[in-house]
Design an enzyme around this catalytic site. Structure first.
Site, short mmCIF file in Angstrom:
data_model
loop_
_atom_site.label_atom_id
_atom_site.label_comp_id
_atom_site.label_asym_id
_atom_site.label_seq_id
_atom_site.Cartn_x
_atom_site.Cartn_y
_atom_site.Cartn_z
N LYS A 154 0.90 -1.16 0.00
CA LYS A 154 0.00 0.00 0.00
C LYS A 154 0.94 1.21 0.00
CE LYS A 154 -2.14 3.55 2.13
NZ LYS A 154 -2.04 4.41 0.93
N ALA A 156 2.05 5.30 -0.70
CA ALA A 156 1.44 6.60 -0.39
C ALA A 156 0.53 7.02 -1.56
CB ALA A 156 2.53 7.64 -0.17
N SER A 157 -0.55 7.71 -1.23
CA SER A 157 -1.58 8.00 -2.23
C SER A 157 -1.12 8.95 -3.33
CB SER A 157 -2.80 8.62 -1.54
OG SER A 157 -3.38 7.66 -0.70
N GLU A 228 9.43 2.07 10.61
CA GLU A 228 10.52 3.01 10.28
C GLU A 228 9.87 4.39 10.22
OE1 GLU A 228 13.58 2.40 10.04
OE2 GLU A 228 13.77 0.27 9.63
N CYS A 262 13.86 11.11 6.18
CA CYS A 262 13.82 10.81 7.61
C CYS A 262 15.20 10.99 8.24
CB CYS A 262 13.32 9.39 7.84
SG CYS A 262 14.23 8.16 6.91
P1 NAP Z 1 2.57 9.29 6.38
O1 NAP Z 1 1.57 10.34 6.16
O2 NAP Z 1 2.65 8.64 7.68
O3 NAP Z 1 2.30 8.19 5.22
C1 NAP Z 1 3.08 7.02 5.10
C2 NAP Z 1 2.19 5.90 4.62
O4 NAP Z 1 1.26 5.56 5.66
C3 NAP Z 1 1.34 6.25 3.41
O5 NAP Z 1 1.20 5.12 2.60
C4 NAP Z 1 0.01 6.63 4.03
O6 NAP Z 1 -1.06 6.48 3.15
C5 NAP Z 1 -0.07 5.66 5.17
N1 NAP Z 1 -0.89 6.10 6.29
C6 NAP Z 1 -1.02 7.34 6.80
N2 NAP Z 1 -1.84 7.33 7.86
C7 NAP Z 1 -2.23 6.05 8.05
C8 NAP Z 1 -3.09 5.40 8.98
N3 NAP Z 1 -3.67 6.06 9.97
N4 NAP Z 1 -3.27 4.07 8.86
C9 NAP Z 1 -2.67 3.39 7.88
N5 NAP Z 1 -1.85 3.94 6.96
C10 NAP Z 1 -1.62 5.26 7.05
O7 NAP Z 1 4.04 9.78 6.07
P2 NAP Z 1 4.55 10.55 4.80
O8 NAP Z 1 4.19 11.96 4.94
O9 NAP Z 1 4.15 9.84 3.56
O10 NAP Z 1 6.14 10.32 4.97
C11 NAP Z 1 6.90 11.14 5.72
C12 NAP Z 1 7.26 10.51 7.04
O11 NAP Z 1 7.91 9.27 6.83
C13 NAP Z 1 8.25 11.36 7.78
O12 NAP Z 1 7.92 11.41 9.12
C14 NAP Z 1 9.56 10.62 7.55
O13 NAP Z 1 10.54 10.92 8.50
C15 NAP Z 1 9.12 9.22 7.58
N6 NAP Z 1 10.10 8.32 6.94
C16 NAP Z 1 10.79 7.45 7.72
C17 NAP Z 1 11.76 6.63 7.16
C18 NAP Z 1 12.56 5.66 7.98
O14 NAP Z 1 13.18 4.78 7.41
N7 NAP Z 1 12.58 5.77 9.29
C19 NAP Z 1 11.99 6.70 5.79
C20 NAP Z 1 11.26 7.60 5.03
C21 NAP Z 1 10.30 8.40 5.63
P3 NAP Z 1 -1.74 7.75 2.42
O15 NAP Z 1 -0.69 8.34 1.54
O16 NAP Z 1 -2.85 7.15 1.65
O17 NAP Z 1 -2.17 8.67 3.49
#
Ligand code: NAP
Length: 465
Positions: A154, A156-157, A228, A262
């Site tokens: 799944k 990101a949208s 992560e 991240c």
């Molecule tokens: P996000 O909003 O949390 O989205 C990540 C994924 O989770 C997307 O596929 C999103 O789907 C889904 N999602 C969001 N809310 C959800 C929920 N309540 N239940 C189930 N799935 C859910 O994060 P982002 O803005 O895409 O990415 C940025 C974040 O990722 C930052 O905090 C960054 O630091 C972190 N990151 C961490 C790493 C690591 O390795 N530690 C690597 C890269 C990024 P939708 O798009 O459909 O909302």
């Protein structure tokens, strides 16, 4: 709700997709489960051949995949092409190393033979972010598939086309239908997928709030998760550091991926003694970054991936200023089409302000001055996050203290933090748990099966015959 691909450099809507219906989700989960029954028995050498083929496709078509990434989420094209090449490296790495990482491990006990065997779990759901739309997926999928699992993605949208392209790469590489499938679904459909008994585990890369909601849903159903999550990584510079190299790297470490990584350095913690010089060099470096069209080869910083991300960053900067923060350069969005934000350095940051507490996902650096190594370590750890840290010193005692005392999953001394297939990757505290990459990564989604065998000694067998 529709899943949309929008070019962040222009605002142009490229494609939209309807999320999968209930029956389509059911069909894909069913296909994954059916494929797993055969796929898990496929010899490791055959899996390795397919994974090596995936690497060849990525390498041969990296420009095409790079363009797709840049078009959907705005990272500079140069970096996007490098990302596709890095995915190829990762596929090759696991094609070559999986057999060694998952070989039976003999452990002498009172048994005739005892050993550990690593077996696949089944279908693993991966919920992935848009910021490294290929790399995040491949670093999960290559080890998971090599271990004999099957994957549902799944994504990101805002990156549906990348998600479909990745599915196509695995199909062309020869993986059986159902070994890797993309689910075009919204985040509100994730719990329904997790609820299916055929889903054995889940991994999520993304924000802490998404991570905790997936971990909660999985935990209620006794399913393993790897998380992560975000980071607010410190970049610590002590007086003995190579100033020129540290300041130059600081700019790269903050601006990587338009500031949306991240492991981008976010909090720059500098010893008072050298702070003026570091500040001068760092601000100059941030000002010299070329912001613009991500398709232009000379661009350093492209647009932020979505309007929401731009608005969140603006609000975080505004709120930090309202609490006494000072802007050394930048500080606002650029008034042109696309989601552009000026490379920014903030200082005089209040401990209650967003720049201190939250992750800033964009090219905005927070600069802090500290008296000594004790204060540097205290400040570095004064965060809920614990992903990575970069520390600059040529003093052995300081180096050892930083390695021991900084609360993070990765510590890089005199270098910029980067992921590498050979090294484990993951965080502590609110940055998540579990590890990706290396031997540790491939052992996350396996049943670590203990085997204990008692056999009659051959002499005894002979006597009874
Ligand atoms: P996000 O909003 O949390 O989205 C990540 C994924 O989770 C997307 O596929 C999103 O789907 C889904 N999602 C969001 N809310 C959800 C929920 N309540 N239940 C189930 N799935 C859910 O994060 P982002 O803005 O895409 O990415 C940025 C974040 O990722 C930052 O905090 C960054 O630091 C972190 N990151 C961490 C790493 C690591 O390795 N530690 C690597 C890269 C990024 P939708 O798009 O459909 O909302």
């Amino acid at each position: 709700m529709t899943i949309q691909s929008i070019n962040p450099a222009t605002g142009e809507r490229l494609r939209s997709f309807e999320p999968l219906s209930e029956s389509q989700i059911e069909e894909k989960i069913g296909r994954a489960a059916k494929t797993f029954r055969r796929y898990r028995r496929m010899p490791m050498s055959s899996r390795a051949q397919m994974m090596a083929r995936a690497a060849e496709i990525l390498e041969a078509e990296k420009e095409k995949f790079g363009r797709l990434m840049t078009t959907e989420m705005g990272k500079p094209l140069r970096a996007a092409i490098e990302e596709a090449a890095k995915c190829a490296w990762n596929c090759r790495f696991y094609a070559e190393k999986a057999a060694e990482f998952l070989a039976d491990e003999v452990i002498p006990t009172g048994a005739t033979r005892s050993f550990v065997r690593y077996q696949p779990l089944g279908t693993v759901l991966a919920v992935m972010p848009w910021n490294f739309p290929f790399w995040q997926v491949f670093r999960f999928a290559a080890p998971a598939l090599m271990a004999g699992n099957v994957c549902l993605l799944k994504h990101a949208s805002n990156v549906p086309q990348c998600a479909l392209a990745i599915e196509e790469i695995f199909r062309r590489a020869g993986f059986p239908e159902g070994a890797f499938q993309t689910l075009l679904i919204g985040s509100d459909q994730v719990e329904r997928v997790l609820d299916d008994p055929r889903i054995m585990a889940a991994t999520l890369t993304g924000s802490a709030s998404a991570g905790s909601s997936v971990a909660k849903a999985a935990g209620e159903r006794m399913k393993k998760t790897v998380l992560e999550l975000g980071g607010s990584d410190p970049f610590i510079v002590m007086p003995s550091a190579d100033m020129e190299e540290a300041a130059k790297t600081a700019v790269r470490a903050r601006a990587i991926n338009n500031g949306q990584s991240c492991i981008a350095a976010k909090r720059f913690i500098v010893a008072e003694e050298i702070a003026d010089e570091f500040e001068r060099r760092f601000v100059k470096g941030m000002e010299s970054l070329k912001v613009g069209d991500p398709m232009d080869e000379t661009t350093d910083v492209g647009p932020l991936a979505t309007v929401d991300i731009l608005e969140t960053l603006e609000e975080q900067v505004r709120e930090t200023m309202a609490q006494g923060g000072r802007i050394l350069t930048g500080g606002e969005r650029l008034m042109r089409a696309g989601n552009y934000f000026a490379p920014t350095v903030l200082t005089n940051i209040h401990p209650d302000s967003p720049a201190y507490i939250e992750e800033l996902f964009g090219p905005v650096a927070s600069l802090f001055r500290v008296r000594d190594i004790d204060e540097a370590i205290r400040l570095a750890n004064d965060t809920t996050f614990g992903l990575a840290a970069s520390a600059w010193t040529n003093d052995d005692e300081e180096r050892d203290r930083l390695i021991d005392e900084v609360e993070a999953g990765l510590v890089f001394i005199n270098g910029m933090v980067a992921s590498d297939p050979r090294l484990p990757f993951g965080g502590v505290k609110s940055s998540g748990y579990g590890r990706e990459l290396s031997r540790e990564g491939i052992r996350e989604f396996v049943n670590i099966k203990t085997v204990w065998i008692k056999e009659e000694p051959e002499t005894k067998l002979a006597e009874t015959e």
